[in-house]
Write a protein that holds these residues in place. Structure first.
Motif, PDB file in Angstrom:
ATOM      1  N   PHE A 180       0.853  -1.167   0.000  1.00  0.00           N
ATOM      2  CA  PHE A 180       0.000   0.000   0.000  1.00  0.00           C
ATOM      3  C   PHE A 180       0.906   1.240   0.000  1.00  0.00           C
ATOM      4  N   PHE A 181       0.683   2.153  -0.936  1.00  0.00           N
ATOM      5  CA  PHE A 181       1.466   3.383  -1.026  1.00  0.00           C
ATOM      6  C   PHE A 181       0.568   4.538  -0.580  1.00  0.00           C
ATOM      7  N   VAL A 182       0.987   5.281   0.447  1.00  0.00           N
ATOM      8  CA  VAL A 182       0.127   6.292   1.063  1.00  0.00           C
ATOM      9  C   VAL A 182       0.862   7.623   1.127  1.00  0.00           C
ATOM     10  N   CYS A 183       0.245   8.677   0.551  1.00  0.00           N
ATOM     11  CA  CYS A 183       0.847  10.000   0.605  1.00  0.00           C
ATOM     12  C   CYS A 183      -0.238  11.060   0.520  1.00  0.00           C
ATOM     13  N   GLY A 184      -0.164  12.036   1.403  1.00  0.00           N
ATOM     14  CA  GLY A 184      -1.150  13.104   1.411  1.00  0.00           C
ATOM     15  C   GLY A 184      -1.080  13.876   2.710  1.00  0.00           C
ATOM     16  N   PRO A 185      -2.132  14.614   3.047  1.00  0.00           N
ATOM     17  CA  PRO A 185      -2.154  15.332   4.319  1.00  0.00           C
ATOM     18  C   PRO A 185      -2.019  14.384   5.501  1.00  0.00           C
ATOM     19  N   GLY A 186      -1.411  14.897   6.585  1.00  0.00           N
ATOM     20  CA  GLY A 186      -1.156  14.060   7.749  1.00  0.00           C
ATOM     21  C   GLY A 186      -2.366  13.313   8.273  1.00  0.00           C
ATOM     22  N   PRO A 187      -3.505  13.978   8.507  1.00  0.00           N
ATOM     23  CA  PRO A 187      -4.677  13.270   9.031  1.00  0.00           C
ATOM     24  C   PRO A 187      -5.157  12.145   8.120  1.00  0.00           C
ATOM     25  N   MET A 188      -5.101  12.371   6.801  1.00  0.00           N
ATOM     26  CA  MET A 188      -5.484  11.317   5.873  1.00  0.00           C
ATOM     27  C   MET A 188      -4.554  10.118   5.978  1.00  0.00           C
ATOM     28  N   MET A 189      -3.251  10.392   6.039  1.00  0.00           N
ATOM     29  CA  MET A 189      -2.280   9.309   6.125  1.00  0.00           C
ATOM     30  C   MET A 189      -2.456   8.519   7.425  1.00  0.00           C
ATOM     31  N   ASP A 190      -2.686   9.222   8.522  1.00  0.00           N
ATOM     32  CA  ASP A 190      -2.904   8.546   9.800  1.00  0.00           C
ATOM     33  C   ASP A 190      -4.141   7.655   9.729  1.00  0.00           C
ATOM     34  N   ALA A 191      -5.215   8.172   9.100  1.00  0.00           N
ATOM     35  CA  ALA A 191      -6.454   7.407   8.991  1.00  0.00           C
ATOM     36  C   ALA A 191      -6.247   6.138   8.176  1.00  0.00           C
ATOM     37  N   VAL A 192      -5.535   6.263   7.063  1.00  0.00           N
ATOM     38  CA  VAL A 192      -5.281   5.100   6.215  1.00  0.00           C
ATOM     39  C   VAL A 192      -4.408   4.080   6.944  1.00  0.00           C
ATOM     40  N   GLU A 193      -3.313   4.564   7.529  1.00  0.00           N
ATOM     41  CA  GLU A 193      -2.392   3.659   8.215  1.00  0.00           C
ATOM     42  C   GLU A 193      -3.090   2.902   9.338  1.00  0.00           C
ATOM     43  N   GLN A 194      -3.821   3.613  10.176  1.00  0.00           N
ATOM     44  CA  GLN A 194      -4.490   2.968  11.300  1.00  0.00           C
ATOM     45  C   GLN A 194      -5.546   1.980  10.831  1.00  0.00           C
ATOM     46  N   SER A 195      -6.267   2.322   9.773  1.00  0.00           N
ATOM     47  CA  SER A 195      -7.294   1.424   9.246  1.00  0.00           C
ATOM     48  C   SER A 195      -6.680   0.147   8.696  1.00  0.00           C
ATOM     49  N   LEU A 196      -5.557   0.276   8.003  1.00  0.00           N
ATOM     50  CA  LEU A 196      -4.895  -0.906   7.450  1.00  0.00           C
ATOM     51  C   LEU A 196      -4.344  -1.805   8.552  1.00  0.00           C
ATOM     52  N   LEU A 197      -3.682  -1.197   9.538  1.00  0.00           N
ATOM     53  CA  LEU A 197      -3.106  -1.993  10.622  1.00  0.00           C
ATOM     54  C   LEU A 197      -4.198  -2.688  11.432  1.00  0.00           C
ATOM     55  N   GLU A 198      -5.318  -2.027  11.614  1.00  0.00           N
ATOM     56  CA  GLU A 198      -6.420  -2.640  12.347  1.00  0.00           C
ATOM     57  C   GLU A 198      -6.974  -3.864  11.630  1.00  0.00           C
ATOM     58  N   ARG A 199      -6.832  -3.883  10.316  1.00  0.00           N
ATOM     59  CA  ARG A 199      -7.323  -5.034   9.536  1.00  0.00           C
ATOM     60  C   ARG A 199      -6.249  -6.086   9.354  1.00  0.00           C
ATOM     61  N   GLY A 200      -5.149  -5.946  10.073  1.00  0.00           N
ATOM     62  CA  GLY A 200      -4.138  -6.988  10.073  1.00  0.00           C
ATOM     63  C   GLY A 200      -3.089  -6.900   8.989  1.00  0.00           C
ATOM     64  N   VAL A 201      -3.023  -5.777   8.284  1.00  0.00           N
ATOM     65  CA  VAL A 201      -1.997  -5.624   7.260  1.00  0.00           C
ATOM     66  C   VAL A 201      -0.639  -5.464   7.930  1.00  0.00           C
ATOM     67  N   ALA A 202       0.345  -6.203   7.461  1.00  0.00           N
ATOM     68  CA  ALA A 202       1.692  -6.111   8.026  1.00  0.00           C
ATOM     69  C   ALA A 202       2.248  -4.714   7.833  1.00  0.00           C
ATOM     70  N   ARG A 203       2.908  -4.188   8.868  1.00  0.00           N
ATOM     71  CA  ARG A 203       3.401  -2.815   8.809  1.00  0.00           C
ATOM     72  C   ARG A 203       4.365  -2.596   7.644  1.00  0.00           C
ATOM     73  N   ASP A 204       5.150  -3.606   7.287  1.00  0.00           N
ATOM     74  CA  ASP A 204       6.120  -3.405   6.211  1.00  0.00           C
ATOM     75  C   ASP A 204       5.473  -3.366   4.828  1.00  0.00           C
ATOM     76  N   LYS A 205       4.169  -3.627   4.754  1.00  0.00           N
ATOM     77  CA  LYS A 205       3.454  -3.490   3.489  1.00  0.00           C
ATOM     78  C   LYS A 205       2.833  -2.109   3.321  1.00  0.00           C
ATOM     79  N   VAL A 206       2.890  -1.291   4.362  1.00  0.00           N
ATOM     80  CA  VAL A 206       2.297   0.046   4.327  1.00  0.00           C
ATOM     81  C   VAL A 206       3.418   1.071   4.199  1.00  0.00           C
ATOM     82  N   LEU A 207       3.594   1.626   3.007  1.00  0.00           N
ATOM     83  CA  LEU A 207       4.663   2.598   2.747  1.00  0.00           C
ATOM     84  C   LEU A 207       4.071   4.005   2.813  1.00  0.00           C
TER      85      LEU A 207
END
Length: 358
Positions: free
Chosen positions: A214-241
Motif C-alpha cells: 500500500f502506497f500512502v501520501c497526502g495530508p497528515g490526518p489522511m495518512m494517519d487514517a489510512v495507516e491505522q485502518s490498514l493496521l487494524e485489519r491486520g496488514v503487516a506494517r512493512d506493506k504500508v509505505l
C-alpha cells in the motif's frame, strides 16, 4: 547518494491545475547516472529567495521508463518556494538540484503478478503516480488500484493523465476519486478519506489479503487514517509505505527533552565524513543537533526540511551512539543498518563518527 547540488536547466513548465505546475529538467549526459531515480523518490531544489537559501523537496511524478525527470509543485498558502515556482519559473532558467533520494519506493519485478493499492490526497498523488506508472510498465501481470481524494474536480492534479492511463491499462488499473466539495451520485465517493471512509473502503472495495504493498501520501490526518485502518485489519506494517511531506512541530515537553539531551552532549567529539573528507568538531548544545553543528563548522552537510521528514540529511553512524528525535524519513531497515537523521540526532558519549557518503 551525492550530497551536492547541480545546476539543471528547466526544459518545460506545464500547468497542471490553477495552483500546481510540473517542471521538467534537462539532464546533461554527464549527470544522467547521478539523476537516475527509483519510482517514488524526490528531488531537493534550492533557490535564493528574498535573501534566503530556500530548499524544498518535491517528488518525481514520472516513471523511470519514461526517460524524463519531472517534479510537480503545488502552491501552498504563504509558501515562499511554491509561490515562486508557480509564478516565476520558465523554460531556460537554471535551478540547483540535488540528485534523487528517498525511501518511498518499491523494487518492481517484471515476473511478478502483484496487486498494489495507492491512497493519495491532493499533491500526495505525485510520488504515488510515479509508483503507479512504474508498476504498470514494469510488471505486465500486475494490477493497481488508486484511491485519490481532493476538494473538487478542478483541484485534481494529473486528472487527464490519470484518465489516459485508465484507458491504456483498462484491465489492470482502477481509479476511484473522492471529492469533499462536490456531490456525486454514489455516496461512497463523497467526502474526505477519514477513518470512517477508509474503514468502509476496506470493507467494500479493497480486499487487503492479497495486496503486495500500500502506497500512502497526502495530508497528515489522511495518512494517519489510512495507516491505522490498514493496521487494524491486520496488514503487516512493512506493506504500508508512507511518504510524509511535513511534520508537526514538537510540543513543549518534546522540545525540553531535546534541549536536555543536547546539553548532556556538550563538548562531545563528533567526526563527520563528507565527500571523502573527515572533519572533527566539538558538539555545541546551543545549536541543537549534529546537522546544525556541522553547518556551523563549515561542513556543507545536506539538508532540506530539518524536521525528520525528508531524510536529505541522512548519514550512517559508523561508531559511537546518538539519540534521534523525530523520524519520519527513514525505514526500519535503514535504522537497523545504522542510518540516522542528523537534523534530529545528538551524540551520546564521545567519539561519534557519522558518514554522509555511505
Amino acid at each position: 547518494m551525492s550530497t551536492g547540488f547541480h545546476p539543471l536547466t528547466i526544459a518545460e513548465v506545464r500547468r497542471e491545475t490553477a495552483d500546481a505546475v510540473s517542471i521538467r529538467f534537462d539532464v546533461p549526459d554527464a549527470l544522467k547516472p547521478l539523476f537516475t531515480f527509483r519510482p517514488g523518490q524526490h528531488l531537493t531544489l534550492r533557490a535564493d529567495l528574498e535573501g534566503q537559501d530556500v530548499r524544498r523537496n518535491y517528488s518525481v511524478c514520472v516513471a523511470p521508463q519514461e526517460g524524463e525527470l519531472r517534479v510537480a509543485i503545488k502552491r501552498v498558502a504563504g509558501g515562499l518556494f511554491s509561490g515562486f515556482a508557480n509564478e516565476a519559473l520558465k523554460p531556460g532558467m537554471v535551478m540547483e538540484v540535488m540528485p534523487p533520494h528517498g525511501a518511498f519506493t518499491w523494487a518492481f519485478d517484471p515476473q511478478a503478478a502483484n496487486r498494489y493499492v495507492g491512497f493519495a490526497g491532493g499533491s500526495g498523488i505525485t510520488p504515488v503516480l510515479s509508483l503507479l506508472k512504474s508498476a504498470l510498465l514494469a510488471e505486465p501481470k500486475s494490477r493497481f488500484t488508486l484511491l485519490y481524494g481532493n476538494r473538487d474536480t478542478a483541484s485534481i492534479i494529473f486528472l487527464e493523465e490519470l484518465a489516459g492511463l485508465k484507458d491504456r491499462f483498462i484491465d489492470r488499473l482502477s481509479i476511484l476519486h473522492f471529492l469533499e466539495d462536490e456531490e456525486e451520485e454514489v455516496e461512497l465517493f463523497n467526502g474526505r478519506l477519514d477513518r470512517a471512509k477508509c474503514a468502509e473502503l476496506l470493507e467494500r472495495v479493497v480486499s487487503v489479503a492479497d495486496i503486495a504493498a500500500f502506497f500512502v501520501c497526502g495530508p497528515g490526518p489522511m495518512m494517519d487514517a489510512v495507516e491505522q485502518s490498514l493496521l487494524e485489519r491486520g496488514v503487516a506494517r512493512d506493506k504500508v509505505l508512507l511518504e510524509r511531506f511535513t511534520a508537526d512541530r514538537p510540543d513543549a515537553a518534546q522540545a525540553a527533552a531535546t534541549a536536555a539531551r543536547a546539553a548532556e552532549a556538550a563538548g562531545a567529539k563528533v567526526t563527520l565524513v563528507l565527500d571523502g573528507r573527515r572533519r572533527s568538531i566539538s558538539f555545541d548544545p546551543a545549536l541543537g543537533n549534529i546537522l546544525e553543528n556541522a553547518r556551523a563548522a563549515g561542513v556543507p552537510a545536506p539538508y532540506a526540511c530539518k524536521a525528520g521528514v525528508c531524510a536529505t540529511c541522512r548519514g550512517k553512524l559508523v561508531s559511537g551512539k546518538v539519540e534521534m528525535g523525530a523520524n519520519y524519513g527513514l525505514t526500519a531497515a535503514e535504522v537497523e543498518a545504522g542510518y540516522i537523521l542528523t537534523c534530529q540526532s545528538v551524540p551520546v558519549g564521545a567519539d561519534v563518527v557519522v558518514d554522509y557518503d555511505a
